[in-house]
Design a protein around this motif. Sequence first.
Motif, PDB file in Angstrom:
ATOM      1  N   SER A 258       0.838  -1.199   0.000  1.00 21.82           N
ATOM      2  CA  SER A 258       0.000   0.000   0.000  1.00 21.82           C
ATOM      3  C   SER A 258       0.870   1.245   0.000  1.00 21.82           C
ATOM      4  N   ALA A 259       1.899   1.239   0.837  1.00 22.70           N
ATOM      5  CA  ALA A 259       2.770   2.409   0.929  1.00 22.70           C
ATOM      6  C   ALA A 259       3.465   2.664  -0.401  1.00 22.70           C
ATOM      7  N   LEU A 260       3.936   1.605  -1.050  1.00 21.20           N
ATOM      8  CA  LEU A 260       4.594   1.759  -2.357  1.00 21.20           C
ATOM      9  C   LEU A 260       3.603   2.293  -3.389  1.00 21.20           C
ATOM     10  N   THR A 261       2.358   1.804  -3.310  1.00 16.36           N
ATOM     11  CA  THR A 261       1.312   2.276  -4.209  1.00 16.36           C
ATOM     12  C   THR A 261       1.132   3.779  -4.053  1.00 16.36           C
ATOM     13  N   ILE A 262       1.109   4.222  -2.783  1.00 16.91           N
ATOM     14  CA  ILE A 262       0.909   5.650  -2.537  1.00 16.91           C
ATOM     15  C   ILE A 262       2.074   6.475  -3.072  1.00 16.91           C
ATOM     16  N   VAL A 263       3.287   5.937  -2.955  1.00 15.89           N
ATOM     17  CA  VAL A 263       4.444   6.657  -3.501  1.00 15.89           C
ATOM     18  C   VAL A 263       4.274   6.842  -5.013  1.00 15.89           C
ATOM     19  N   VAL A 264       3.885   5.760  -5.707  1.00 13.93           N
ATOM     20  CA  VAL A 264       3.719   5.847  -7.173  1.00 13.93           C
ATOM     21  C   VAL A 264       2.588   6.808  -7.529  1.00 13.93           C
ATOM     22  N   ILE A 265       1.468   6.727  -6.788  1.00 14.17           N
ATOM     23  CA  ILE A 265       0.358   7.644  -7.046  1.00 14.17           C
ATOM     24  C   ILE A 265       0.809   9.086  -6.839  1.00 14.17           C
ATOM     25  N   SER A 266       1.611   9.307  -5.789  1.00 11.66           N
ATOM     26  CA  SER A 266       2.098  10.664  -5.518  1.00 11.66           C
ATOM     27  C   SER A 266       2.939  11.189  -6.668  1.00 11.66           C
ATOM     28  N   ILE A 267       3.833  10.339  -7.163  1.00 10.39           N
ATOM     29  CA  ILE A 267       4.653  10.764  -8.313  1.00 10.39           C
ATOM     30  C   ILE A 267       3.746  11.160  -9.476  1.00 10.39           C
ATOM     31  N   THR A 268       2.726  10.342  -9.717  1.00  9.93           N
ATOM     32  CA  THR A 268       1.795  10.618 -10.809  1.00  9.93           C
ATOM     33  C   THR A 268       1.091  11.952 -10.604  1.00  9.93           C
ATOM     34  N   VAL A 269       0.563  12.149  -9.391  1.00  8.64           N
ATOM     35  CA  VAL A 269      -0.203  13.367  -9.124  1.00  8.64           C
ATOM     36  C   VAL A 269       0.681  14.606  -9.250  1.00  8.64           C
ATOM     37  N   ILE A 270       1.876  14.510  -8.692  1.00 15.23           N
ATOM     38  CA  ILE A 270       2.799  15.665  -8.771  1.00 15.23           C
ATOM     39  C   ILE A 270       3.106  15.993 -10.234  1.00 15.23           C
ATOM     40  N   THR A 271       3.343  14.955 -11.029  1.00 15.13           N
ATOM     41  CA  THR A 271       3.618  15.179 -12.446  1.00 15.13           C
ATOM     42  C   THR A 271       2.452  15.873 -13.126  1.00 15.13           C
ATOM     43  N   ILE A 272       1.234  15.386 -12.847  1.00 13.52           N
ATOM     44  CA  ILE A 272       0.051  15.977 -13.488  1.00 13.52           C
ATOM     45  C   ILE A 272      -0.105  17.436 -13.071  1.00 13.52           C
ATOM     46  N   LEU A 273       0.119  17.707 -11.786  1.00 13.35           N
ATOM     47  CA  LEU A 273      -0.003  19.084 -11.302  1.00 13.35           C
ATOM     48  C   LEU A 273       1.020  19.997 -11.974  1.00 13.35           C
ATOM     49  N   LEU A 274       2.265  19.512 -12.033  1.00 17.69           N
ATOM     50  CA  LEU A 274       3.312  20.307 -12.678  1.00 17.69           C
ATOM     51  C   LEU A 274       2.971  20.557 -14.141  1.00 17.69           C
ATOM     52  N   ALA A 275       2.512  19.500 -14.808  1.00 18.10           N
ATOM     53  CA  ALA A 275       2.220  19.616 -16.238  1.00 18.10           C
ATOM     54  C   ALA A 275       1.066  20.575 -16.476  1.00 18.10           C
ATOM     55  N   SER A 276       0.036  20.491 -15.612  1.00 22.72           N
ATOM     56  CA  SER A 276      -1.116  21.367 -15.848  1.00 22.72           C
ATOM     57  C   SER A 276      -0.747  22.816 -15.556  1.00 22.72           C
ATOM     58  N   ARG A 277       0.203  23.019 -14.628  1.00 23.36           N
ATOM     59  CA  ARG A 277       0.696  24.368 -14.390  1.00 23.36           C
ATOM     60  C   ARG A 277       1.421  24.870 -15.631  1.00 23.36           C
ATOM     61  N   LEU A 278       2.203  23.968 -16.214  1.00 26.54           N
ATOM     62  CA  LEU A 278       2.976  24.292 -17.409  1.00 26.54           C
ATOM     63  C   LEU A 278       2.070  24.576 -18.603  1.00 26.54           C
ATOM     64  N   LEU A 279       0.987  23.826 -18.690  1.00 30.28           N
ATOM     65  CA  LEU A 279       0.094  23.920 -19.850  1.00 30.28           C
ATOM     66  C   LEU A 279      -0.978  24.963 -19.650  1.00 30.28           C
ATOM     67  N   ASP A 280      -1.225  25.350 -18.395  1.00 28.42           N
ATOM     68  CA  ASP A 280      -2.346  26.215 -18.097  1.00 28.42           C
ATOM     69  C   ASP A 280      -3.639  25.623 -18.639  1.00 28.42           C
ATOM     70  N   LEU A 281      -3.848  24.364 -18.339  1.00 27.64           N
ATOM     71  CA  LEU A 281      -5.036  23.679 -18.835  1.00 27.64           C
ATOM     72  C   LEU A 281      -6.284  24.440 -18.398  1.00 27.64           C
ATOM     73  N   GLY A 282      -7.219  24.570 -19.307  1.00 20.58           N
ATOM     74  CA  GLY A 282      -8.465  25.239 -18.958  1.00 20.58           C
ATOM     75  C   GLY A 282      -8.406  26.743 -19.110  1.00 20.58           C
ATOM     76  N   GLN A 283      -7.226  27.262 -19.447  1.00 16.41           N
ATOM     77  CA  GLN A 283      -7.132  28.705 -19.621  1.00 16.41           C
ATOM     78  C   GLN A 283      -7.202  29.113 -21.075  1.00 16.41           C
TER      79      GLN A 283
END
Lengths: 287, 367
Positions: A258-283
């Motif tokens: 479970s803990a390893l799963t959360i680490v991988v999910i965190s990496i995914t979420v951080i990447t998506i957040l960074l990318a959407s900041r970069l892309l300004d999705l929705g703007q």
Amino acid sequence: MSHSLEPSRLMVALHALPSVLLQSAFFVVPLCMTIALSFQETQYYQVQWVWSLTTWTEIFTTYYYWKILFNTVLMSLACVGLCAMIGFPIAYALVTRFQKWQATIKILLVFAFLTDAVLKTFGWVVFLDQTGPANFVLNFLGLPDLPDWVIYSRVSVLFGMVYTLLPFSIFTIYLSVDMIDKNLLRAAYDCGASKFRAFYEVTLPLCKNGLMAGALLVFVLSLGSFLEPKVLGGGKNPMAAELIRQTFETRINWPLGSALTIVVISITVITILLASRLLDLGQGRKK
Amino acid sequence: MPKDICTIQGVIKNYGNFRALHGIDLHVQKGEFIALVGPSGSGKSTLLQIISGFEAPSEGRLLIDGVDMTDVAPADRPTSMVFQKLALFPHKTIAENIGFPLKLRKVPKAEIAKRTREMLDLMELKPEYLNRYPAQLSGGEQQRVALARSMISHPKLLLLDEPLSALDVKLKKVLQTELKRLHRSLGVTFIHVTHDLEEAMMLADHICVMQNGLLLQVGTPDDIYYRPTHRFVAEFIGETNLFPVKAGQNGSYEIEELPGARGVSSFGGEGVQSDTAYLMVRPEFLHLAAPDHDLDVTIDIVVSETFNHGSTTQVKAVTREGNHIITLEIQGHLDEAVDIGAHLTVGWHDTDTHLFARTADKMEFAA
């Protein structure tokens, strides 16, 4: 007060309810369970319901896990790069050339895409194996066997990942290139741009979002690859998903899994957040 | 005689088996405002594409400023296009859009900024727009930006591909005035494609009326309106009255069939190379018969509909004998209300009429 055509808030809430319930039941609740589970202990292959940080301490102190996680991110980045580099020319050519064959090529791509990944991956193993048809043909032609690194290596894992995920890249880029108004290119030529300049000044910036969206999709899916490392990697190059599977199934250590799963999910979420900041999705198109 | 800025010689364009242009010859003089007018499918846009270089003619030649354009790419032609949907670059600011042609020509940055500002002033756009994106501007403002981008590189020929067609009527009028002002102040040759003959009459020095890939008539707005050479041209703008006439003795023409017409005279049809022709009487040249009006031809009509156009009143009627449809345009609003079913006597002066050959119509369809 005039009768507004907008539905009342209650109606909106009611309409959203099934989706909210579904999301909660199958996404939020399991996620919370996973988080809760990662703070438990395990003993003799049994989960002990004792709140503790043992698992997390193990994760942050074990070099091996981080090596695998780092390897996973690295492989995923390589896969993203390769998918973009191979996918862009294909998508661009699909829009600008082969008008006649476009439909056929798209159907073939969809077929390849929809074929089961297990089938495709094992297909490559059979094909590239020492006693497989690839070597048979090579030997028949009097050529030496395929080199060792062609299968059961990082190269073959990466090859398998790119092979499986390329359609995602092609389709997102295709859409973004296809959506560009052809008159913009004509306008660029009319302004005096060469073909290369028009591509660089107009096509490329306008399909940037498509490229980034495709990259994001491929990256997230790459992080979760388990089939390619297992089958084409021959067990020598474990990646995060395979590590998690082993932790749950072979080591029967659910809190650690479970803990390893959360680490991988965190990496995914951080990447998506960074990318959407970069892309300004929705703007929209504003910078 | 002024020099041709653009010469089109026998240009034919085929798309597979379909011939979009049937041998177009046209001379455009420097500084002119030319309008290419016709319904959709008339080939006017195709002709513009050939001038701009986006399409190559199947046969024939195009010269711009005396230079054969056959092997010259659109980017290298001294032409500039304003696209129907403007085609402003959505990811570039207004300043970047307008300055783009200069950036490609490697003009120094300071010079680009200076000329961009000049264009902005010329187009009466606010300086604060420079750092905005096209989507943040109104339709009319975007139009001005598109014009600015086309004009900044000082083209010899400005090509306008129906840029006003998507705008509302009020804005259209404003921009039409603007275009005329620009044309006067810049002295650049404009070739303007439109399906709106009224717009063409308002703007252009010369109008080219096209239909089915043929250039039917080239002339001044007055030529097109008062002296059309084809039925299609005569009927393309507003409504008009056409009466079939045929050649009589000594080169004059007589109305073939208009029962009830009084004082029918014969018309000298100089230059009409045909036995059959049309006599055209514009609705505003039909007058109500009155003692002080010395009309050459009069006829009794029954009013079937009236339309108030503000400064004029349009009356639709049929002749009492023979049921020929007649359209009149009367200045001001009528003193006595003209009721539907009212009997009137109207007529015209022979000097206000125009004759043109009838066979030309058949040629169009055979082509």
